[in-house]
Design a protein around this motif. Sequence first.
Motif, PDB file in Angstrom:
ATOM      1  N   VAL A   1       1.370   0.214   3.508  1.00  0.00           N
ATOM      2  CA  VAL A   1       1.990   1.506   3.797  1.00  0.00           C
ATOM      3  C   VAL A   1       2.481   2.156   2.510  1.00  0.00           C
ATOM      4  O   VAL A   1       2.310   3.363   2.293  1.00  0.00           O
ATOM      5  CB  VAL A   1       3.145   1.335   4.807  1.00  0.00           C
ATOM      6  N   ALA A   2       3.070   1.354   1.615  1.00  0.00           N
ATOM      7  CA  ALA A   2       3.591   1.900   0.359  1.00  0.00           C
ATOM      8  C   ALA A   2       2.472   2.409  -0.545  1.00  0.00           C
ATOM      9  O   ALA A   2       2.601   3.449  -1.196  1.00  0.00           O
ATOM     10  CB  ALA A   2       4.414   0.835  -0.361  1.00  0.00           C
ATOM     11  N   HIS A   3       1.360   1.685  -0.605  1.00  0.00           N
ATOM     12  CA  HIS A   3       0.286   2.025  -1.546  1.00  0.00           C
ATOM     13  C   HIS A   3      -0.749   2.989  -0.965  1.00  0.00           C
ATOM     14  O   HIS A   3      -1.293   3.820  -1.688  1.00  0.00           O
ATOM     15  CB  HIS A   3      -0.439   0.755  -2.016  1.00  0.00           C
ATOM     16  N   ALA A   4      -1.043   2.845   0.332  1.00  0.00           N
ATOM     17  CA  ALA A   4      -2.114   3.653   0.929  1.00  0.00           C
ATOM     18  C   ALA A   4      -1.600   4.708   1.900  1.00  0.00           C
ATOM     19  O   ALA A   4      -2.360   5.577   2.327  1.00  0.00           O
ATOM     20  CB  ALA A   4      -3.114   2.741   1.650  1.00  0.00           C
ATOM     21  N   GLY A   5      -0.325   4.633   2.278  1.00  0.00           N
ATOM     22  CA  GLY A   5       0.234   5.638   3.166  1.00  0.00           C
ATOM     23  C   GLY A   5      -0.188   5.492   4.616  1.00  0.00           C
ATOM     24  O   GLY A   5      -0.068   6.447   5.398  1.00  0.00           O
ATOM     25  N   CYS A   6      -0.677   4.324   4.995  1.00  0.00           N
ATOM     26  CA  CYS A   6      -1.081   4.095   6.386  1.00  0.00           C
ATOM     27  C   CYS A   6      -0.962   2.613   6.684  1.00  0.00           C
ATOM     28  O   CYS A   6      -0.719   1.801   5.792  1.00  0.00           O
ATOM     29  CB  CYS A   6      -2.503   4.593   6.628  1.00  0.00           C
ATOM     30  N   THR A   7      -1.158   2.231   7.938  1.00  0.00           N
ATOM     31  CA  THR A   7      -1.067   0.824   8.325  1.00  0.00           C
ATOM     32  C   THR A   7      -2.320   0.074   7.891  1.00  0.00           C
ATOM     33  O   THR A   7      -3.372   0.677   7.646  1.00  0.00           O
ATOM     34  CB  THR A   7      -0.932   0.696   9.843  1.00  0.00           C
ATOM     35  N   PRO A   8      -2.235  -1.272   7.794  1.00  0.00           N
ATOM     36  CA  PRO A   8      -3.434  -2.049   7.470  1.00  0.00           C
ATOM     37  C   PRO A   8      -4.581  -1.807   8.450  1.00  0.00           C
ATOM     38  O   PRO A   8      -5.746  -1.735   8.048  1.00  0.00           O
ATOM     39  CB  PRO A   8      -2.939  -3.498   7.530  1.00  0.00           C
ATOM     40  N   ALA A   9      -4.278  -1.678   9.740  1.00  0.00           N
ATOM     41  CA  ALA A   9      -5.335  -1.459  10.734  1.00  0.00           C
ATOM     42  C   ALA A   9      -6.046  -0.131  10.492  1.00  0.00           C
ATOM     43  O   ALA A   9      -7.282  -0.044  10.570  1.00  0.00           O
ATOM     44  CB  ALA A   9      -4.746  -1.495  12.140  1.00  0.00           C
ATOM     45  N   ARG A  10      -5.281   0.905  10.187  1.00  0.00           N
ATOM     46  CA  ARG A  10      -5.904   2.206   9.928  1.00  0.00           C
ATOM     47  C   ARG A  10      -6.701   2.176   8.636  1.00  0.00           C
ATOM     48  O   ARG A  10      -7.798   2.741   8.571  1.00  0.00           O
ATOM     49  CB  ARG A  10      -4.827   3.286   9.864  1.00  0.00           C
TER      50      ARG A  10
END
Length: 235
Positions: A209-218
């Motif tokens: 979330v911190a690095h990509a701005g989304c959840t691992p699943a997304r």
Amino acid sequence: MNPIGSAYRTRHERGATLATHRHSAPYAALVLDGDYTEASLDGPLPCRPGTLVLHPAFHAHGDRFGGLGASAINIELAPGAFELAASAWEVHDLREVAEVFERCPQRLSELLACARPQAAPELPDWQGELLRGMAESEHEIAVLARGLGVSAEHASRALSRSYGMSPRALRREARWRHALQLLGGALPLAEVAAAAGFADQSHLHRIVVAHAGCTPARLRRQIKYVQDRRLAIAA
């Protein structure tokens, strides 16, 4: 390698620094004048006129600008354009490449075909060994450094100069890259977290979330979409 936006210029003054940061999309940067050093988990990249740097998505790096500052042309690229590491190239003709960058950025692949890889600066062997040890083991960084005949204080200063991040930040970045690679496969998220060296799935979730701005699943769905598109194009 498909540009998804128009080229834009950036300029940084002499002696300026950019703290470690990351971009959500991959991009290419062509150095027009001046000089600077880009530091990341990939090591220091000396950038000078004619250097073309390729950055993958979510790549963390910082920049230190020289006595003349520097200006560059940048192009944002489609997701999935590159691998996990940044790379630097020397273009054959700066004036011609700069014109193509601004007027016909879709020809980036042609420019790379004529460019040559830029040699990386040589670093002491122990630095690479320490990075590998930090990424692959749970041992304290000070213990790993002493095993290579280096004090923890010297290791911290040297790695910060070479890679632009503290040893602990470098360890987190190496684990993030490993997780990013594993998310392209079929491992359950809990197993991705364990294999990449995170404490648990919640820890992985916070980092993504911190690095990509989304959840691992997304993020996994986004990676899968890019992979499927590349396979369809190849077929």
